[in-house]
Design an enzyme around this catalytic site. Sequence first.
Site, PDB file in Angstrom:
ATOM      1  N   ASN A   1       2.250  -5.296  -3.043  1.00  9.92           N
ATOM      2  CA  ASN A   1       0.858  -5.635  -2.709  1.00  9.92           C
ATOM      3  C   ASN A   1       0.043  -4.367  -2.458  1.00  9.92           C
ATOM      4  OD1 ASN A   1      -0.955  -7.903  -2.001  1.00  9.92           O
ATOM      5  ND2 ASN A   1      -0.933  -7.029   0.075  1.00  9.92           N
TER       6      ASN A   1
ATOM      7  N   GLU B   1      -5.717 -11.123  -1.020  1.00 11.52           N
ATOM      8  CA  GLU B   1      -6.531 -10.947   0.194  1.00 11.52           C
ATOM      9  C   GLU B   1      -8.019 -10.933  -0.147  1.00 11.52           C
ATOM     10  OE1 GLU B   1      -5.211  -7.551   2.507  1.00 11.52           O
ATOM     11  OE2 GLU B   1      -3.104  -7.962   2.088  1.00 11.52           O
TER      12      GLU B   1
ATOM     13  N   ASP C   1     -11.795 -10.907  -0.478  1.00 12.20           N
ATOM     14  CA  ASP C   1     -13.074 -11.039   0.220  1.00 12.20           C
ATOM     15  C   ASP C   1     -14.071 -10.143  -0.505  1.00 12.20           C
ATOM     16  OD1 ASP C   1     -12.382  -8.474   1.279  1.00 12.20           O
ATOM     17  OD2 ASP C   1     -11.900  -9.284   3.252  1.00 12.20           O
TER      18      ASP C   1
ATOM     19  N   HIS D   1     -10.184  -6.580  -1.804  1.00 12.44           N
ATOM     20  CA  HIS D   1     -11.287  -6.423  -0.845  1.00 12.44           C
ATOM     21  C   HIS D   1     -12.378  -5.681  -1.605  1.00 12.44           C
ATOM     22  CE1 HIS D   1      -8.638  -7.798   2.303  1.00 12.44           C
ATOM     23  NE2 HIS D   1      -7.761  -6.873   1.977  1.00 12.44           N
TER      24      HIS D   1
ATOM     25  N   GLU E   1       0.803  -1.233   0.000  1.00  9.36           N
ATOM     26  CA  GLU E   1       0.000   0.000   0.000  1.00  9.36           C
ATOM     27  C   GLU E   1       0.834   1.280   0.000  1.00  9.36           C
ATOM     28  OE1 GLU E   1      -2.774  -0.330   3.249  1.00  9.36           O
ATOM     29  OE2 GLU E   1      -3.683  -2.156   2.450  1.00  9.36           O
TER      30      GLU E   1
END
Length: 380
Positions: free
Chosen positions: A235, A300, A302, A271, A192
């Site tokens: 990432n 990651e 979801d 996400h 990030e």
Amino acid sequence: MRKSIYQLTLSQVTKSSGLFYALTIACVLMGFTACGGEDGNGGGSTSSSSSSSPSSSSSTVTSLYQLTTFPIGVAVPASNWNNSIIDSPERQQIAKTHFSQLSAENIMKPSYLHPQENTYFWDDADELIDYADANGMSMHGHVLIWHKQLADWMINFNGADAAAWNTMMVDHITTVADHFAGHLQSWDVVNEAFTDGTTSSYRSSIWYDNIGEDFLANAFTAARAEDPNVDLYYNDYGISGDPDKLAMVLSMVDNFQTNAVPIDGVGFQMHIDMYWPAIATIQDSFQEVVDRGLKVKISELDIDIGTETPDADDYQAQATRFQEVVAAYVNTVPAAQRGGITVWGITDSDSWRSEVHPLLFYGDFSPKPALDGFAAGLEE
Ligand code: XIL
């Protein structure tokens, strides 16, 4: 009393929109926790009432990871975290059945591994790695450098200049990467580092503010020096649906490649929700990384179901969304460039955003339609 997962099942299976839906009238494989409870929901001892399963909860999926050759991962709470996999037979059963890779959800972040300037704490991460080893799973390291979950001493570090800050950063990376060398398949080296949207730029952090943009290349170079074989990832979130932010990441990648800075892949956190990003945008984003010869990892995953009180239709729609996202990955990323797909937690109750029911298992450990959707995407 839990019943055997090999118990005979009777399922009525229909196929709709390429997705298998099963209505089970007995207990099915991996629906094992849905079998024994008085309420029909299994009553997993650590389950949360916020995410119990419909009484018809079931799945035809016997093993996600066996459907493919690339890693299918899951982030797990470990150590003495609430719902740690280490103390949870139910989570261990799901992990061993469906996943071939683990990410530490928290315990490999700097605040846990490096709590004081001269103190490292390895026990919890080592315990998780031992668990993965013992069960034939690989480990993805998360995360060396981030602007969050830092140790207080790092935030308050009194470096005289950029060189002092860089030395502090490199010392952390060097010590951690050396400790885990040979035990990890991949690392999130930097997480990030860029802001969102049309004004995307370098994010303010202790690293960027004190070292400048070179912190990125320096971090990757330091990680490679300690482990020649581990895959090194940048990432970030949002980059499957934010072309401006992705452009910043890609310009970093291009700069690395021009200057022989080691990088193996880009991790797309993902996400996401039911509508954003559009599948075409996700595919275009993956393609940009594929075109640069790097690996693509969904790191990651979801998916916000869109309501805090989902009904059966919402769960089916979420399954279709999982299917489309997984299919987009398989159809866009060539086999040699697939770093894998990791979901960010086992059950909805475990999730860092549990209120939007974003994962593959209900809080009582029974499988959601999303599990079938994910499997159907792998098979496209
Ligand atoms: C989250 C964990 O899931 C939470 O338990 C913790 O409180 C905060 O961090 N992007 C990342 C992950 O890279 O490390 C974050 O994990 C979720 C967002």
